[in-house]
Motif scaffolding. Structure first.
Motif, PDB file in Angstrom:
ATOM      1  N   LEU A 129       9.740  13.077   0.835  1.00  0.00           N
ATOM      2  CA  LEU A 129      10.335  11.970   1.568  1.00  0.00           C
ATOM      3  C   LEU A 129       9.600  10.699   1.216  1.00  0.00           C
ATOM      4  CD1 LEU A 129      10.646  13.844   4.920  1.00  0.00           C
ATOM      5  CD2 LEU A 129      12.471  13.323   3.334  1.00  0.00           C
ATOM      6  N   ILE A 130      10.348   9.686   0.856  1.00  0.00           N
ATOM      7  CA  ILE A 130       9.715   8.466   0.372  1.00  0.00           C
ATOM      8  C   ILE A 130      10.452   7.239   0.896  1.00  0.00           C
ATOM      9  CG2 ILE A 130      11.067   8.512  -1.779  1.00  0.00           C
ATOM     10  CD1 ILE A 130       8.592   7.402  -3.190  1.00  0.00           C
ATOM     11  N   LEU A 131       9.712   6.242   1.229  1.00  0.00           N
ATOM     12  CA  LEU A 131      10.268   4.974   1.682  1.00  0.00           C
ATOM     13  C   LEU A 131      10.173   3.967   0.555  1.00  0.00           C
ATOM     14  CD1 LEU A 131      11.201   3.046   3.971  1.00  0.00           C
ATOM     15  CD2 LEU A 131       8.788   2.676   4.465  1.00  0.00           C
ATOM     16  N   ARG A 132      11.246   3.262   0.305  1.00  0.00           N
ATOM     17  CA  ARG A 132      11.229   2.147  -0.634  1.00  0.00           C
ATOM     18  C   ARG A 132      11.477   0.893   0.220  1.00  0.00           C
ATOM     19  NH1 ARG A 132      10.647   3.920  -5.540  1.00  0.00           N
ATOM     20  NH2 ARG A 132      11.587   5.843  -6.208  1.00  0.00           N
ATOM     21  N   PRO A 133      10.424   0.398   0.838  1.00  0.00           N
ATOM     22  CA  PRO A 133      10.599  -0.650   1.849  1.00  0.00           C
ATOM     23  C   PRO A 133      10.955  -2.006   1.274  1.00  0.00           C
ATOM     24  CG  PRO A 133       8.285  -0.273   1.462  1.00  0.00           C
ATOM     25  CD  PRO A 133       9.033   0.733   0.634  1.00  0.00           C
ATOM     26  N   ARG A 134      11.806  -2.675   2.016  1.00  0.00           N
ATOM     27  CA  ARG A 134      12.052  -4.100   1.733  1.00  0.00           C
ATOM     28  C   ARG A 134      10.922  -4.879   2.389  1.00  0.00           C
ATOM     29  NH1 ARG A 134      17.044  -2.053   3.306  1.00  0.00           N
ATOM     30  NH2 ARG A 134      18.341  -1.670   1.506  1.00  0.00           N
ATOM     31  N   MET A 149       0.820  -1.192   0.000  1.00  0.00           N
ATOM     32  CA  MET A 149       0.000   0.000   0.000  1.00  0.00           C
ATOM     33  C   MET A 149       0.870   1.265   0.000  1.00  0.00           C
ATOM     34  SD  MET A 149      -3.009   0.980  -0.243  1.00  0.00           S
ATOM     35  CE  MET A 149      -4.566   1.091   0.488  1.00  0.00           C
ATOM     36  N   ILE A 150       1.959   1.281   0.776  1.00  0.00           N
ATOM     37  CA  ILE A 150       2.851   2.436   0.823  1.00  0.00           C
ATOM     38  C   ILE A 150       3.430   2.707  -0.559  1.00  0.00           C
ATOM     39  CG2 ILE A 150       5.060   3.299   1.701  1.00  0.00           C
ATOM     40  CD1 ILE A 150       4.418   1.913   4.358  1.00  0.00           C
ATOM     41  N   LYS A 151       3.880   1.652  -1.226  1.00  0.00           N
ATOM     42  CA  LYS A 151       4.491   1.808  -2.546  1.00  0.00           C
ATOM     43  C   LYS A 151       3.487   2.395  -3.547  1.00  0.00           C
ATOM     44  CE  LYS A 151       7.366  -0.548  -5.877  1.00  0.00           C
ATOM     45  NZ  LYS A 151       8.112  -1.740  -6.191  1.00  0.00           N
ATOM     46  N   LYS A 152       2.240   1.942  -3.512  1.00  0.00           N
ATOM     47  CA  LYS A 152       1.212   2.447  -4.428  1.00  0.00           C
ATOM     48  C   LYS A 152       0.960   3.933  -4.179  1.00  0.00           C
ATOM     49  CE  LYS A 152      -3.648   1.837  -5.727  1.00  0.00           C
ATOM     50  NZ  LYS A 152      -3.894   3.275  -5.742  1.00  0.00           N
ATOM     51  N   LYS A 153       0.896   4.329  -2.921  1.00  0.00           N
ATOM     52  CA  LYS A 153       0.689   5.734  -2.578  1.00  0.00           C
ATOM     53  C   LYS A 153       1.863   6.580  -3.064  1.00  0.00           C
ATOM     54  CE  LYS A 153      -2.272   4.944   1.432  1.00  0.00           C
ATOM     55  NZ  LYS A 153      -2.395   5.098   2.897  1.00  0.00           N
ATOM     56  N   GLN A 198       3.878   5.908  -5.546  1.00  0.00           N
ATOM     57  CA  GLN A 198       3.833   5.963  -7.002  1.00  0.00           C
ATOM     58  C   GLN A 198       2.770   6.946  -7.476  1.00  0.00           C
ATOM     59  OE1 GLN A 198       3.327   1.791  -7.816  1.00  0.00           O
ATOM     60  NE2 GLN A 198       5.522   1.476  -8.116  1.00  0.00           N
ATOM     61  N   ASP A 199       1.660   7.019  -6.766  1.00  0.00           N
ATOM     62  CA  ASP A 199       0.586   7.938  -7.111  1.00  0.00           C
ATOM     63  C   ASP A 199       1.069   9.390  -7.019  1.00  0.00           C
ATOM     64  OD1 ASP A 199      -2.029   8.664  -7.828  1.00  0.00           O
ATOM     65  OD2 ASP A 199      -2.723   8.650  -5.753  1.00  0.00           O
ATOM     66  N   VAL A 200       1.736   9.729  -5.926  1.00  0.00           N
ATOM     67  CA  VAL A 200       2.246  11.089  -5.738  1.00  0.00           C
ATOM     68  C   VAL A 200       3.336  11.384  -6.768  1.00  0.00           C
ATOM     69  CG1 VAL A 200       3.401  12.680  -4.157  1.00  0.00           C
ATOM     70  CG2 VAL A 200       1.646  11.140  -3.286  1.00  0.00           C
ATOM     71  N   LEU A 201       4.280  10.464  -6.921  1.00  0.00           N
ATOM     72  CA  LEU A 201       5.364  10.668  -7.889  1.00  0.00           C
ATOM     73  C   LEU A 201       4.814  10.848  -9.297  1.00  0.00           C
ATOM     74  CD1 LEU A 201       8.044   8.080  -6.715  1.00  0.00           C
ATOM     75  CD2 LEU A 201       8.229  10.568  -6.683  1.00  0.00           C
ATOM     76  N   GLY A 202       3.850  10.027  -9.666  1.00  0.00           N
ATOM     77  CA  GLY A 202       3.248  10.116 -10.988  1.00  0.00           C
ATOM     78  C   GLY A 202       2.636  11.486 -11.233  1.00  0.00           C
ATOM     79  N   PHE A 203       1.934  12.017 -10.233  1.00  0.00           N
ATOM     80  CA  PHE A 203       1.328  13.342 -10.365  1.00  0.00           C
ATOM     81  C   PHE A 203       2.403  14.407 -10.522  1.00  0.00           C
ATOM     82  CE2 PHE A 203      -0.051  17.426  -8.829  1.00  0.00           C
ATOM     83  CZ  PHE A 203      -1.259  17.608  -9.484  1.00  0.00           C
ATOM     84  N   LEU A 204       3.428  14.374  -9.668  1.00  0.00           N
ATOM     85  CA  LEU A 204       4.489  15.380  -9.728  1.00  0.00           C
ATOM     86  C   LEU A 204       5.196  15.343 -11.078  1.00  0.00           C
ATOM     87  CD1 LEU A 204       6.017  14.972  -6.149  1.00  0.00           C
ATOM     88  CD2 LEU A 204       4.443  16.751  -6.932  1.00  0.00           C
ATOM     89  N   GLU A 205       5.507  14.142 -11.548  1.00  0.00           N
ATOM     90  CA  GLU A 205       6.200  14.004 -12.828  1.00  0.00           C
ATOM     91  C   GLU A 205       5.316  14.448 -13.989  1.00  0.00           C
ATOM     92  OE1 GLU A 205       7.351   9.893 -12.596  1.00  0.00           O
ATOM     93  OE2 GLU A 205       9.163  10.368 -11.453  1.00  0.00           O
ATOM     94  N   ALA A 206       4.057  14.038 -14.009  1.00  0.00           N
ATOM     95  CA  ALA A 206       3.140  14.395 -15.094  1.00  0.00           C
ATOM     96  C   ALA A 206       2.929  15.902 -15.182  1.00  0.00           C
ATOM     97  CB  ALA A 206       1.795  13.691 -14.910  1.00  0.00           C
ATOM     98  N   ASN A 207       2.998  16.577 -14.052  1.00  0.00           N
ATOM     99  CA  ASN A 207       2.784  18.020 -14.017  1.00  0.00           C
ATOM    100  C   ASN A 207       4.089  18.810 -13.963  1.00  0.00           C
ATOM    101  OD1 ASN A 207      -0.274  18.540 -13.847  1.00  0.00           O
ATOM    102  ND2 ASN A 207       0.094  16.777 -12.533  1.00  0.00           N
TER     103      ASN A 207
END
Length: 126
Positions: free
Chosen positions: A116-121, A1-5, A7-16
């Motif tokens: 700030l983003i976590l890429r959890p193992r 769930m954290i990873k999806k969230k 990606q959602d934020v990153l996708g918005f920032l990158e697209a805009n």
């Protein structure tokens, strides 16, 4: 769930084309400590630590994923991020006639955001 969230934020920032800096809190203790110390007390969970993604404009806390999602649903993401909406955006049209200066950065869209983003193992934060 954290990873999806995330990606959602990153996708918005990158697209805009909104500049941002990613900070990995899983592998960097200094980043983890900075995030924990800079999320305001009233935005921290009752127990444990705030989970990523946590969003900052430079050192100013802007909110977590839920706040980002709500702002996006209400066409208010630029206000949430503390940025001026670009000309022609849905948000820009809703800003007309209102004071849009409250708690906004003078930085134009495309300016650097601290993210700030976590890429959890795994999902454990210790």
């Amino acid at each position: 769930m954290i990873k999806k969230k995330q990606q959602d934020v990153l996708g918005f920032l990158e697209a805009n084309k909104i500049g941002f800096e990613e900070k990995d809190i899983a592998a960097n203790e200094e980043n983890r400590k900075w995030m924990r110390e800079n999320v305001p007390e009233n935005n921290r969970p009752a127990t444990g630590y705030p989970l990523p993604p946590q969003i900052f404009n430079e050192s100013q806390y802007r909110g977590d994923y839920d706040a980002f999602f709500e702002a996006r649903e209400n066409n208010a993401v630029y206000a949430f991020l503390g940025l001026t909406a670009p000309p022609g955006s849905k948000e820009r049209h809703t800003e007309r006639g209102r004071d849009t200066s409250r708690r906004r950065s003078r930085l134009p869209a495309g300016s650097l955001m601290r993210y700030l983003i976590l890429r959890p193992r795994d999902h454990a934060l210790s």
